[in-house]
Design a protein around this motif. Structure first.
Motif, PDB file in Angstrom:
ATOM      1  N   HIS A 209     -80.930  13.363 -42.720  1.00  0.00           N
ATOM      2  CA  HIS A 209     -81.590  12.163 -42.206  1.00  0.00           C
ATOM      3  C   HIS A 209     -81.413  10.992 -43.164  1.00  0.00           C
ATOM      4  N   LEU A 210     -81.499  11.237 -44.455  1.00  0.00           N
ATOM      5  CA  LEU A 210     -81.324  10.168 -45.434  1.00  0.00           C
ATOM      6  C   LEU A 210     -79.916   9.595 -45.403  1.00  0.00           C
ATOM      7  N   ILE A 211     -78.911  10.444 -45.201  1.00  0.00           N
ATOM      8  CA  ILE A 211     -77.531   9.968 -45.121  1.00  0.00           C
ATOM      9  C   ILE A 211     -77.351   9.067 -43.904  1.00  0.00           C
ATOM     10  N   VAL A 212     -77.892   9.490 -42.760  1.00  0.00           N
ATOM     11  CA  VAL A 212     -77.794   8.693 -41.533  1.00  0.00           C
ATOM     12  C   VAL A 212     -78.505   7.360 -41.711  1.00  0.00           C
ATOM     13  N   VAL A 213     -79.687   7.380 -42.336  1.00  0.00           N
ATOM     14  CA  VAL A 213     -80.442   6.151 -42.571  1.00  0.00           C
ATOM     15  C   VAL A 213     -79.663   5.209 -43.480  1.00  0.00           C
TER      16      VAL A 213
END
Length: 279
Positions: A209-213
């Motif tokens: 999720h952090l990578i996508v954000v």
């Protein structure tokens, strides 16, 4: 086609596999549907232009494309913030997770995401009606977006710019805070865990999720906040292509490559395990 198929596959797995009927995958399924929708707004017409060398688009079609580009982009920001809250509850309040993230709560959150995202494009188009376009109406992009339309208008766009700043700032700040504030709480909780293995497991649930954000906000920041000067025009176009075409393809890959549940669901769907046993 790769973007559509990979997102459709994740959406299909979330809908058909019982062990994926959890809040996290419910949000992931919505993200896959959103990426399919966003790429469908921009990619088909771009491919048509490239195939036919016919580069024109009517004004109503341009407005419609701009509406859905802004709508799906805003929806993704709100959906990522909902996914941040889900990870916060899972890590910081694990004993209350099933109670807090009930199906009723998840449905309400997603309904709010899809409905509230209409506000920004509606306001932009409402004030866009007062402008006139005298030509040459040439946009340096492969899809219609609000900044480019404002640049080619021969009317006073000061009110439109003010609306964009006010509405865009309110929505972007709200989405940014709602996305990153839960991670402040998450990091505080994780750093209190004494075992390194426990920290690793906690962080592993948030990494995708952090990578996508990061990819989303990095692209948005460069496209809309960096001045679109002649020196940066080519780079801006490259980043726009990455955001509009590559990011919707990367999102499902990021989640699927780092997620054991999705890998198991994919093997079961493709009957890979059954084939190995029979051989």
């Amino acid at each position: 086609m790769m973007t559509f198929l990979t997102n459709f596959l994740i959406l299909l797995l979330v809908l058909t596999c019982a062990h994926l009927h959890t809040p996290m995958y419910f949000f992931l399924g919505n993200l896959a549907f959103l990426d399919m929708s966003y790429s469908s707004v921009t990619a088909p017409r771009m491919l048509r232009h490239l195939a036919t060398q016919h580069w024109s688009i009517s004004f109503p079609e341009c407005i419609a494309q701009m509406f859905f580009v802004i709508y799906f982009g805003t929806s993704e920001a709100f959906l990522l913030s909902s996914m941040s809250y889900d990870r916060y509850v899972a890590i910081c309040r694990p004993l209350h997770y099933s109670q807090v993230m009930s199906w009723g709560t998840c449905t309400q959150m997603v309904s709010l995401v899809w409905s509230s995202a209409f506000f920004a494009p509606f306001m932009y188009i409402f004030f866009l009606r007062r402008l006139t376009f005298c030509g040459p109406n040439f946009i340096h992009n492969f899809f219609c977006d609000l900044p480019h339309l404002l640049q080619i208008s021969c009317s006073d766009t000061s009110i439109n710019v003010l609306v964009v700043i006010v509405v865009g700032s309110l929505l972007s700040v709200a989405a940014f805070v709602a996305t990153f504030y839960p991670y402040v709480r998450i990091f505080r909780t994780v750093f209190k865990i004494r075992s390194s293995d426990g920290k690793r497991k906690a962080f592993s649930t948030c990494t995708s999720h952090l990578i996508v954000v990061f990819v989303y906000y990095a692209s948005i920041t460069f496209i809309y906040l960096v001045p679109n000067t002649s020196n940066l025009l080519t780079l801006n176009q490259v980043v726009t292509v990455i955001y509009a075409l590559i990011t919707p393809l990367l999102n499902p890959l990021i989640y699927s490559l780092r997620n054991k549940d999705l890998k198991v669901a994919l093997r079961r769907t493709l009957h890979i395990d059954g084939t190995r046993r029979s051989t």
